[in-house]
Write a protein that holds these residues in place. Structure first.
Motif, PDB file in Angstrom:
ATOM      1  N   TYR A 126     -12.359 -13.639   3.392  1.00  0.00           N
ATOM      2  CA  TYR A 126     -11.832 -13.646   4.757  1.00  0.00           C
ATOM      3  C   TYR A 126     -12.877 -13.079   5.718  1.00  0.00           C
ATOM      4  N   ARG A 127     -12.764 -13.470   6.964  1.00  0.00           N
ATOM      5  CA  ARG A 127     -13.780 -13.142   7.961  1.00  0.00           C
ATOM      6  C   ARG A 127     -13.908 -11.631   8.142  1.00  0.00           C
ATOM      7  N   GLU A 128     -15.146 -11.172   8.071  1.00  0.00           N
ATOM      8  CA  GLU A 128     -15.408  -9.741   8.209  1.00  0.00           C
ATOM      9  C   GLU A 128     -15.043  -9.233   9.595  1.00  0.00           C
ATOM     10  N   ILE A 153      -4.373  -9.530   7.877  1.00  0.00           N
ATOM     11  CA  ILE A 153      -3.965  -8.507   6.909  1.00  0.00           C
ATOM     12  C   ILE A 153      -2.647  -8.898   6.250  1.00  0.00           C
ATOM     13  N   ARG A 208     -12.812 -10.998  -2.172  1.00  0.00           N
ATOM     14  CA  ARG A 208     -11.984 -10.293  -3.157  1.00  0.00           C
ATOM     15  C   ARG A 208     -11.879 -11.159  -4.406  1.00  0.00           C
ATOM     16  N   LYS A 227     -12.623 -10.103  11.317  1.00  0.00           N
ATOM     17  CA  LYS A 227     -11.174 -10.048  11.466  1.00  0.00           C
ATOM     18  C   LYS A 227     -10.526  -9.169  10.387  1.00  0.00           C
ATOM     19  N   GLU A 228     -11.325  -8.302   9.787  1.00  0.00           N
ATOM     20  CA  GLU A 228     -10.820  -7.500   8.681  1.00  0.00           C
ATOM     21  C   GLU A 228      -9.642  -6.625   9.100  1.00  0.00           C
ATOM     22  N   ASP A 229      -9.599  -6.232  10.389  1.00  0.00           N
ATOM     23  CA  ASP A 229      -8.512  -5.384  10.881  1.00  0.00           C
ATOM     24  C   ASP A 229      -7.469  -6.176  11.665  1.00  0.00           C
ATOM     25  N   ARG A 285      -3.299 -11.771   3.846  1.00  0.00           N
ATOM     26  CA  ARG A 285      -4.025 -11.289   2.664  1.00  0.00           C
ATOM     27  C   ARG A 285      -3.096 -10.524   1.718  1.00  0.00           C
ATOM     28  N   TYR A 301     -18.286 -12.901   5.513  1.00  0.00           N
ATOM     29  CA  TYR A 301     -16.969 -12.893   4.885  1.00  0.00           C
ATOM     30  C   TYR A 301     -16.889 -11.770   3.850  1.00  0.00           C
ATOM     31  N   VAL A 302     -15.717 -11.143   3.791  1.00  0.00           N
ATOM     32  CA  VAL A 302     -15.403 -10.170   2.745  1.00  0.00           C
ATOM     33  C   VAL A 302     -14.764 -10.926   1.585  1.00  0.00           C
TER      34      VAL A 302
END
Length: 320
Positions: A297-299, A308, A171, A301-303, A311, A168-169
């Motif tokens: 959030y799931r890495e 997006i 923030r 699915k970052e794109d 987020r 996960y990324v």
């Protein structure tokens, strides 16, 4: 090769799906006439398909009594299996249409605390849905992000844990600001709540730590008052109640019902203060500078477009 041959043989032994569909409809309604109406065919067509199915299986599936029908023991066995298969097929078709069809909708799974969902999310989600009509949300609430049910893999976490899971990324969001809150009516009838000593000695509604052991810090009335140089042990031995509960949404509802003073977490109670439903009886507050809330959030699915958009919407909200 043997597996393919066996699979082909299984398909060859399968009865007609059209016949099975007619059978399931007739079994559900216990009527060939109702089955025909449901499937928009004639009663003769239903009778013919079921007769062919019975010939294929080599046994009657219905007991026919006048205009009514009842499943035989063999029919009951076949109905249970056929109905489950059709449910599975229908659910798979729904998922495919939803995720891959020409008018596919996206679904994001979010995970946060019950209090955040009730006091923060519920107010703001209508604006997300208005701006993103093609995205659905599945919201899961928990007090324990580290011990969730197997198979739960949210797209987004909103949590106070800096690293909730691998993959996960994260923030960083806001620090907690905590201060007493009550209703204007409660303060009017309990003017002593306008001072720290009066709050300490009055009816206190307290968030207990039960079920919150994963959170590094827990702020309750004893901690908050100690920060402001008051000892909760100095409360009178009789008189006002000290009520503990680990459900913050219930706690705020009790405050709104004029039942006492609670600690308010700014990101959760600020809208209620702006509406005039709650107020701060004293100006003192506590800010937890060493800890934050986080959006994770799931890495992988970052794109992802849906993620997006969620987020960016989330980070643009007031109070974040």
């Amino acid at each position: 090769m043997t597996q393919h041959a066996n699979a082909d043989q299984m398909l060859l032994k399968m009865p007609s799906l059209r016949a099975v569909k007619c059978f399931v409809a007739a079994a559900r309604h216990q009527s060939f006439t109702r089955a025909a109406e449901t499937l928009c065919v004639t009663q003769a067509a239903i009778s013919r398909q079921i007769r062919e199915l019975e010939e294929h299986l080599g046994t009657p599936l219905f007991e026919r009594t006048g205009r009514s029908v009842k499943l035989t023991p063999a029919g009951s066995i076949f109905f249970d299996a056929a109905q489950l298969s059709f449910i599975n097929l229908a659910q798979a078709a729904t998922r495919i249409r939803k995720d891959y069809g020409s008018n596919a909708r996206r679904t994001l799974t979010l995970c946060c605390t019950p209090a955040f969902s009730a006091l923060w999310m519920s107010r703001r989600l209508p604006s997300f849905f208005d701006g993103n009509p093609d995205i659905d949300l599945d919201l899961i609430t928990t007090q324990n992000f580290l011990a969730m049910e197997p198979g739960i893999y949210p797209d987004v976490f909103i949590t106070k844990i800096a690293r909730v899971r691998d993959g996960y990324v994260t923030r960083p969001l806001f620090h907690d600001r905590i201060y007493p809150v009550c209703t204007p009516g409660y303060l009017e009838t309990h003017p002593e709540a306008g001072s720290l000593e009066g709050i300490r000695d009055g009816t206190l509604l307290n968030l207990s730590p039960y079920g919150r052991s994963q959170i590094a810090e827990h702020v309750d009335w004893s901690v908050w008052l100690a920060i402001h140089h008051l000892d909760i042990e100095d409360r009178p031995g009789t008189g006002s109640h000290y009520f503990n509960v680990n459900d913050y949404s219930l706690l705020i509802q009790m405050v709104l019902n004029n039942q006492g003073v609670a600690l308010g977490w700014d990101h959760l109670v600020a809208p209620l203060i702006e509406e005039g439903r709650l107020l701060r009886p004293v100006e003192q507050e506590m800010v937890l500078e060493e800890t934050r809330h986080y959006l994770a959030y799931r890495e992988d699915k970052e794109d992802d477009d849906a993620l997006i958009r969620f987020r960016d919407w989330f980070l643009a909200q007031e109070g974040i």
